[in-house]
Scaffold this active site. Structure first.
Site, mmCIF file in Angstrom:
data_model
loop_
_atom_site.group_PDB
_atom_site.id
_atom_site.type_symbol
_atom_site.label_atom_id
_atom_site.label_comp_id
_atom_site.label_asym_id
_atom_site.label_seq_id
_atom_site.Cartn_x
_atom_site.Cartn_y
_atom_site.Cartn_z
ATOM 1 N N HIS A 120 0.831 -1.201 0.000
ATOM 2 C CA HIS A 120 0.000 0.000 0.000
ATOM 3 C C HIS A 120 0.876 1.266 0.000
ATOM 4 O O HIS A 120 0.765 2.113 -0.880
ATOM 5 C CB HIS A 120 -0.934 -0.059 1.226
ATOM 6 N N GLY A 128 3.481 1.252 -3.066
ATOM 7 C CA GLY A 128 2.767 1.305 -4.346
ATOM 8 C C GLY A 128 2.165 2.685 -4.597
ATOM 9 O O GLY A 128 2.348 3.268 -5.671
ATOM 10 N N HIS A 154 12.890 -6.733 2.924
ATOM 11 C CA HIS A 154 13.331 -7.478 4.087
ATOM 12 C C HIS A 154 14.406 -8.453 3.599
ATOM 13 O O HIS A 154 14.282 -9.008 2.499
ATOM 14 C CB HIS A 154 12.131 -8.270 4.637
ATOM 15 N N ASP A 192 6.267 -12.635 4.568
ATOM 16 C CA ASP A 192 7.479 -13.438 4.472
ATOM 17 C C ASP A 192 7.156 -14.922 4.290
ATOM 18 O O ASP A 192 7.856 -15.627 3.568
ATOM 19 C CB ASP A 192 8.366 -13.162 5.694
HETATM 20 N N1 LIG Z 1 4.657 -4.011 7.807
HETATM 21 C C1 LIG Z 1 5.602 -3.168 7.534
HETATM 22 O O1 LIG Z 1 5.353 -1.988 7.628
HETATM 23 C C2 LIG Z 1 6.964 -3.618 7.097
HETATM 24 C C3 LIG Z 1 7.115 -4.798 6.399
HETATM 25 N N2 LIG Z 1 8.295 -5.104 5.821
HETATM 26 C C4 LIG Z 1 8.409 -6.297 4.988
HETATM 27 O O2 LIG Z 1 7.683 -6.038 3.779
HETATM 28 C C5 LIG Z 1 7.103 -7.257 3.305
HETATM 29 C C6 LIG Z 1 5.599 -7.092 3.217
HETATM 30 O O3 LIG Z 1 5.081 -6.918 4.522
HETATM 31 P P1 LIG Z 1 3.670 -6.280 4.826
HETATM 32 O O4 LIG Z 1 3.351 -5.200 3.883
HETATM 33 O O5 LIG Z 1 3.628 -6.016 6.261
HETATM 34 O O6 LIG Z 1 2.720 -7.451 4.426
HETATM 35 P P2 LIG Z 1 2.078 -8.672 5.224
HETATM 36 O O7 LIG Z 1 3.095 -9.436 5.960
HETATM 37 O O8 LIG Z 1 0.913 -8.150 5.974
HETATM 38 O O9 LIG Z 1 1.625 -9.490 3.917
HETATM 39 C C7 LIG Z 1 0.596 -9.008 3.129
HETATM 40 C C8 LIG Z 1 0.471 -9.577 1.750
HETATM 41 O O10 LIG Z 1 0.799 -10.961 1.613
HETATM 42 C C9 LIG Z 1 -0.279 -11.571 0.900
HETATM 43 N N3 LIG Z 1 -0.337 -12.990 1.186
HETATM 44 C C10 LIG Z 1 -0.188 -13.614 2.379
HETATM 45 N N4 LIG Z 1 -0.308 -14.950 2.222
HETATM 46 C C11 LIG Z 1 -0.560 -15.153 0.897
HETATM 47 C C12 LIG Z 1 -0.765 -16.319 0.112
HETATM 48 N N5 LIG Z 1 -0.727 -17.540 0.637
HETATM 49 N N6 LIG Z 1 -1.000 -16.151 -1.218
HETATM 50 C C13 LIG Z 1 -1.020 -14.918 -1.777
HETATM 51 N N7 LIG Z 1 -0.802 -13.786 -1.078
HETATM 52 C C14 LIG Z 1 -0.578 -13.907 0.237
HETATM 53 C C15 LIG Z 1 -1.520 -10.849 1.391
HETATM 54 O O11 LIG Z 1 -2.565 -11.014 0.458
HETATM 55 P P3 LIG Z 1 -4.086 -11.336 0.915
HETATM 56 O O12 LIG Z 1 -4.617 -10.067 1.497
HETATM 57 O O13 LIG Z 1 -4.723 -11.732 -0.356
HETATM 58 O O14 LIG Z 1 -3.983 -12.404 1.965
HETATM 59 C C16 LIG Z 1 -0.998 -9.418 1.438
HETATM 60 O O15 LIG Z 1 -1.115 -8.766 0.178
HETATM 61 C C17 LIG Z 1 7.566 -8.326 4.294
HETATM 62 O O16 LIG Z 1 8.783 -8.847 3.803
HETATM 63 C C18 LIG Z 1 7.803 -7.549 5.577
HETATM 64 O O17 LIG Z 1 8.655 -8.188 6.475
HETATM 65 C C19 LIG Z 1 9.350 -4.238 5.860
HETATM 66 C C20 LIG Z 1 9.259 -3.055 6.557
HETATM 67 C C21 LIG Z 1 8.104 -2.746 7.340
HETATM 68 MG MG LIG Z 2 9.891 -6.328 10.393
#
Ligand SMILES: NC(=O)C1=CN([C@@H]2O[C@H](COP(=O)(O)OP(=O)(O)OC[C@H]3O[C@@H](n4cnc5c(N)ncnc54)[C@H](OP(=O)(O)O)[C@@H]3O)[C@@H](O)[C@H]2O)C=CC1
Ligand SMILES: [Mg+2]
Ligand SMILES: CC(=O)[C@](C)(O)C(=O)O
Ligand SMILES: [Mg+2]
Length: 402
Positions: free
Chosen positions: A95, A98, A176, A152
């Site tokens: 979000h 993007g 990450h 992850d």
């Molecule tokens: N949260 C943060 O602010 C931070 C995160 N990060 C890193 O960025 C990356 C993204 O993290 P974050 O934005 O928090 O996202 P999340 O860990 O909340 O993952 C969200 C996304 O993964 C998708 N997803 C999960 N399981 C599946 C599956 N089996 N098949 C298809 N899609 C799947 C979800 O789709 P659906 O809704 O369809 O389930 C959703 O779009 C990670 O590597 C995280 O460690 C790095 C810095 C900070």
């Molecule tokens: Mg983290």
């Protein structure tokens, strides 16, 4: 009536006295701060500019940093004019990154599973199916810069699906170091002929977005794992700016993931929750009301004292509290340090040896992982401290019902 009016005028006098005390303190402390800020520039040459790269002095160590001033919007648009950035995943990072890329004018598409929670969120935020919103496979195919921002656990589970689309000449981007560092647990290997880079915003994707909209930025770390093109480093710096970062600092994939998993389990989330809860429980056990226990533990921290740390550092926060408070905090901080040091040491070990990553992978790949996380968050929300917190937040003057 008379006594109420009297107490109101006492309160007014007290608050104007408090304001002038603060003003006097600010005057008293500000010159000292100004002198301190200027000091490093004279002691060591703290600031040099070498071809747009700045080497700065961080408490005595020299580090290279990159700033958005080196990448104005026109330069970014020109640099990425032939690229399609495919953002896979639309959690907090998908979000934030993007939308910031889109607002910066770059060619961005989003890839998520059809009709899932993220798909719906993306549609609600203006991504159009078939135009710039696709399935994960379609987006990975169309993009030549592929942002893997799935959870992850999903990065492991979907790697066999995504990998065929990460062909030579493309850039594979992570936020990450997880998937690559723990490749013995994720099976994610850098594909041949591909640039593999990382830009990890140090904060929530939600904040990345709100700060961007305010013209500010969240700092991010950057790393190159594989440089197939010879330009991977420059690309990740440009991408870091394009997603709306503040300044960028250098790391490696393993340093990023070790520090990140450590920090979020520690001070940022796990430790702070434990400390708040322990202090609140002691106050309650000693007969203090929930309102008093919450204000003395959380509200004062988040509304008054912690923002002062953010503004000018720990000593500034101390300096803006009473000398009674300063004496006690200076005496007690060592005891908290000593008590928590071994816990932090255990935590780092558990991160580095793969225990934490394996647990995240196991738990977050279960079909009902979101429900079980939500159940645990609900327990927090419904515990006394956070129910008291809700009432306190509603009483903030800015939240008062009109
Ligand atoms: N949260 C943060 O602010 C931070 C995160 N990060 C890193 O960025 C990356 C993204 O993290 P974050 O934005 O928090 O996202 P999340 O860990 O909340 O993952 C969200 C996304 O993964 C998708 N997803 C999960 N399981 C599946 C599956 N089996 N098949 C298809 N899609 C799947 C979800 O789709 P659906 O809704 O369809 O389930 C959703 O779009 C990670 O590597 C995280 O460690 C790095 C810095 C900070
Ligand atoms: Mg983290
Ligand atoms: C927001 C962030 O940087 C975290 C805490 O590391 C994460 O969400 O993984
Ligand atoms: Mg983090």
């Amino acid at each position: 009536m008379a006594s109420r009016a009297a107490s109101r005028s006492i309160a007014r006098a007290a608050s104007s006295a408090a304001r002038s005390t603060l003003a006097i303190r600010a005057l008293g402390v500000a010159p000292r701060f100004a002198a301190r800020a200027a000091a490093p520039a004279t002691a060591t040459s703290a600031f040099q500019q070498i071809r747009g790269i700045k080497t700065l002095n961080f408490g005595g160590s020299q580090e290279k940093v990159y700033e958005r001033s080196d990448w104005p919007k026109e330069k970014l648009l020109d640099y990425f004019k032939n690229d399609t950035i495919a953002v896979l995943g639309y959690g907090p990072q998908g979000h934030g990154q993007g939308l910031n890329l889109r607002d910066n004018g770059l060619n961005v598409i989003v890839g998520v599973r059809k009709d899932g929670r993220s798909w719906k969120k993306a549609v609600a935020e203006g991504w159009v199916p078939g135009k710039n919103l696709f399935t994960i496979e379609e987006a990975a195919n169309k993009g030549n810069i592929v942002f893997n921002l799935l959870s992850d656990a999903a990065q492991r589970d979907l790697w066999p699906t995504i990998k065929p689309f990460i062909t030579p000449g493309k850039t594979l981007y992570f936020s990450h170091g997880f998937a690559i560092t723990y490749k013995h647990q994720t099976n994610v290997e850098a594909p041949e002929g591909v640039d593999v880079v990382l830009c990890a915003p140090k904060g929530s994707g939600t904040t990345l977005r709100t700060l961007f909209l305010e013209g500010k930025g969240l700092n991010s770390s950057i790393a190159v794992f594989q440089d197939a093109s010879g330009h991977a480093h420059e690309r990740v710096v440009a991408l870091g700016v394009a997603i709306g970062s503040g300044y960028l600092y250098e790391t490696t994939f393993s340093k990023e993931v070790y520090s990140d998993l450590f920090g979020e389990r520690g001070v940022l989330m796990g430790a702070i929750n434990g400390l708040f809860r322990a202090q609140y429980d002691v106050l309650r056990a000693q007969g203090h009301s929930p309102s008093e226990a919450f204000n003395e533990t959380v509200e004062e921290a988040t509304q008054s004292l912690f923002p002062l740390i953010g503004a000018n550092g720990m000593d500034w926060m101390y300096a803006n509290c009473s000398v009674t408070a300063q004496r006690g905090a200076l005496d007690w901080h060592q005891k908290f340090y000593d008590a928590s040091l071994p816990v932090f040491q255990d935590l780092y070990k558990s991160v580095k040896d793969g225990t934490e990553s394996q647990r995240a992978l196991d738990k977050n790949s279960q079909a009902d992982y979101r429900e079980s996380l939500e159940k645990e968050l609900k327990e927090i929300r419904e515990s006394e401290i956070w129910r008291a917190g809700e009432t306190v937040r509603n009483l903030r003057p800015e939240n008062a019902k009109k």
